[in-house]
Enzyme design. Structure first.
Site, PDB file in Angstrom:
ATOM      1  N   ASN A   8      -2.942   4.333  11.130  1.00 15.04           N
ATOM      2  CA  ASN A   8      -1.542   4.345  10.851  1.00 15.04           C
ATOM      3  C   ASN A   8      -1.142   4.149   9.503  1.00 15.04           C
ATOM      4  OD1 ASN A   8       1.275   3.698  10.725  1.00 15.04           O
ATOM      5  ND2 ASN A   8       1.382   1.628  11.536  1.00 15.04           N
ATOM      6  N   LYS A  10       1.249   4.763   7.754  1.00 11.47           N
ATOM      7  CA  LYS A  10       2.749   4.397   7.266  1.00 11.47           C
ATOM      8  C   LYS A  10       3.365   5.075   6.244  1.00 11.47           C
ATOM      9  CE  LYS A  10       1.173  -0.195   8.763  1.00 11.47           C
ATOM     10  NZ  LYS A  10       1.354  -1.570   8.663  1.00 11.47           N
ATOM     11  N   HIS A  97       6.257   0.096  16.852  1.00  5.25           N
ATOM     12  CA  HIS A  97       5.619  -0.880  15.640  1.00  5.25           C
ATOM     13  C   HIS A  97       6.651  -1.965  15.243  1.00  5.25           C
ATOM     14  CE1 HIS A  97       3.816  -1.965  12.399  1.00  5.25           C
ATOM     15  NE2 HIS A  97       2.529  -1.424  12.830  1.00  5.25           N
ATOM     16  N   GLU A  99       7.239  -3.184  12.718  1.00  7.22           N
ATOM     17  CA  GLU A  99       7.993  -2.964  11.316  1.00  7.22           C
ATOM     18  C   GLU A  99       9.419  -2.212  11.864  1.00  7.22           C
ATOM     19  OE1 GLU A  99       4.951  -1.021   9.028  1.00  7.22           O
ATOM     20  OE2 GLU A  99       4.097  -2.932   8.937  1.00  7.22           O
ATOM     21  N   GLU A 167      -0.562  -6.211  18.321  1.00  8.06           N
ATOM     22  CA  GLU A 167      -0.529  -6.475  16.826  1.00  8.06           C
ATOM     23  C   GLU A 167       0.342  -7.798  16.473  1.00  8.06           C
ATOM     24  OE1 GLU A 167      -1.294  -2.540  14.525  1.00  8.06           O
ATOM     25  OE2 GLU A 167       0.795  -2.537  15.004  1.00  8.06           O
ATOM     26  N   GLY A 173      -0.977  -6.666   7.758  1.00  4.86           N
ATOM     27  CA  GLY A 173      -1.107  -6.648   6.185  1.00  4.86           C
ATOM     28  C   GLY A 173      -1.378  -8.037   5.744  1.00  4.86           C
ATOM     29  N   SER A 211      -4.973  -6.363  10.106  1.00  5.89           N
ATOM     30  CA  SER A 211      -5.928  -6.730   9.043  1.00  5.89           C
ATOM     31  C   SER A 211      -7.140  -6.471   9.756  1.00  5.89           C
ATOM     32  CB  SER A 211      -5.582  -8.353   8.875  1.00  5.89           C
ATOM     33  OG  SER A 211      -4.500  -8.281   8.108  1.00  5.89           O
TER      34      SER A 211
HETATM   35  P1  PGA Z   1      -2.637  -3.586   8.684  1.00  5.49           P
HETATM   36  O1  PGA Z   1      -1.647  -2.907   9.602  1.00  5.49           O
HETATM   37  O2  PGA Z   1      -4.253  -2.925   9.204  1.00  5.49           O
HETATM   38  O3  PGA Z   1      -2.687  -3.051   7.380  1.00  5.49           O
HETATM   39  O4  PGA Z   1      -2.506  -5.073   8.967  1.00  5.49           O
HETATM   40  C1  PGA Z   1      -1.802  -2.410  11.111  1.00  5.49           C
HETATM   41  C2  PGA Z   1      -0.649  -1.953  11.657  1.00  5.49           C
HETATM   42  O5  PGA Z   1       0.618  -2.169  11.159  1.00  5.49           O
HETATM   43  O6  PGA Z   1      -0.745  -1.002  12.522  1.00  5.49           O
END
Ligand code: PGA
Length: 248
Positions: A8, A10, A97, A99, A167, A173, A211
């Site tokens: 992803n 982003k 997601h 976010e 997730e 992150g 992560s």
């Molecule tokens: P990350 O993000 O691997 O940077 O923790 C995962 C995601 O948001 O799908």
């Protein structure tokens, strides 16, 4: 079942970064084709990078969107439709997601509508679910996740067109991941709840996200009901993205 290694990207990078990253990923896989025995690869770049990135990909790597509209083509400024993703050769789309749930207040019903549009176009919906830190501390993580999942899955969802990505919001992150026992418990729970909704739920991939990196991927992939990873930060470096697949 093969693990799905999904990147992803982003809202990161410019066009040349995106093209370089895609070229590097394809190059490593071409040099190490045994990676395809255990893994399927998917990358989800920003929308306007879809077509130029797709031009760099071999059959070994599929491409997907990071979101889609809940509506058909028409007067929806700023949206991209499932049909447009399909037209750009996308196989899949990430939906719900955290976010998007957090910053755009997307509800389960809204995500469900998007998944329906995606399924109508023959796209696989990667439906994201996950609890916040407060919800986990309050012991509510299973209730939150099951409600998100069942309310976001449309009637059009099938074993073939659905992937669930667990997730935990607090792991995205941050460098933090749940214990392996907690990942195991949640993935087992998701599998059992899915089987109440879908036939052959044991064939649905359940990804872990949050992560994931090469150093922790092996222990995560060793969990029975983990069938791949949704990778943010580490998907922006070809070596790390592929390093995670090597842990399969
Ligand atoms: P990350 O993000 O691997 O940077 O923790 C995962 C995601 O948001 O799908």
């Amino acid at each position: 079942m093969k693990n799905l290694i999904a990147g992803n990207w982003k809202m990161n990078g410019n066009l040349s970064d995106a093209v370089n990253l895609a070229q590097n990923i394809v190059q490593i896989i071409q040099n190490e084709p045994q990676l395809l025995e255990k893994n399927d690869f998917l990358i989800c770049p920003p929308y306007h990078h879809l077509v130029p990135v797709q031009a760099e990909l071999s059959m070994a790597v599929s491409i997907g969107g990071q979101d889609c509209s809940p509506f058909d083509n028409g007067a929806y400024t700023g949206d991209i439709s499932a049909e447009m993703l399909k037209d750009a050769n996308c196989s899949s789309v990430i939906l719900g997601h955290s976010e998007r749930r957090q910053y755009y207040l997307e509800s389960n019903m809204f995500i469900r509508q998007k998944a329906m549009m995606a399924n109508e176009q023959g796209l696989t919906s990667i439906i994201c679910v996950g609890e916040t830190e407060e919800q986990r501390e309050a012991g509510e993580e299973q209730d939150v996740v099951v409600a998100q999942m069942l309310e976001s899955l449309p009637e059009t969802a099938t074993t073939e067109n659905t992937v669930i990505a667990y997730e935990p919001v607090w792991a995205i992150g941050t460098g933090k991941i749940p214990t392996i026992e907690d990942i195991t418990a949640m993935h087992d729970f998701i599998r059992s709840k899915l089987s109440e909704k879908l036939e052959n739920a044991n064939k649905v991939r359940i990804l872990y996200g949050g992560s994931v990196k090469p150093a922790n991927a092996a222990e995560i992939f060793a969990v029975e009901n983990v069938n791949g990873a949704l990778i943010g930060g580490a998907s922006l470096k070809a070596e790390d993205f592929i390093g995670i697949a090597k842990a399969s």
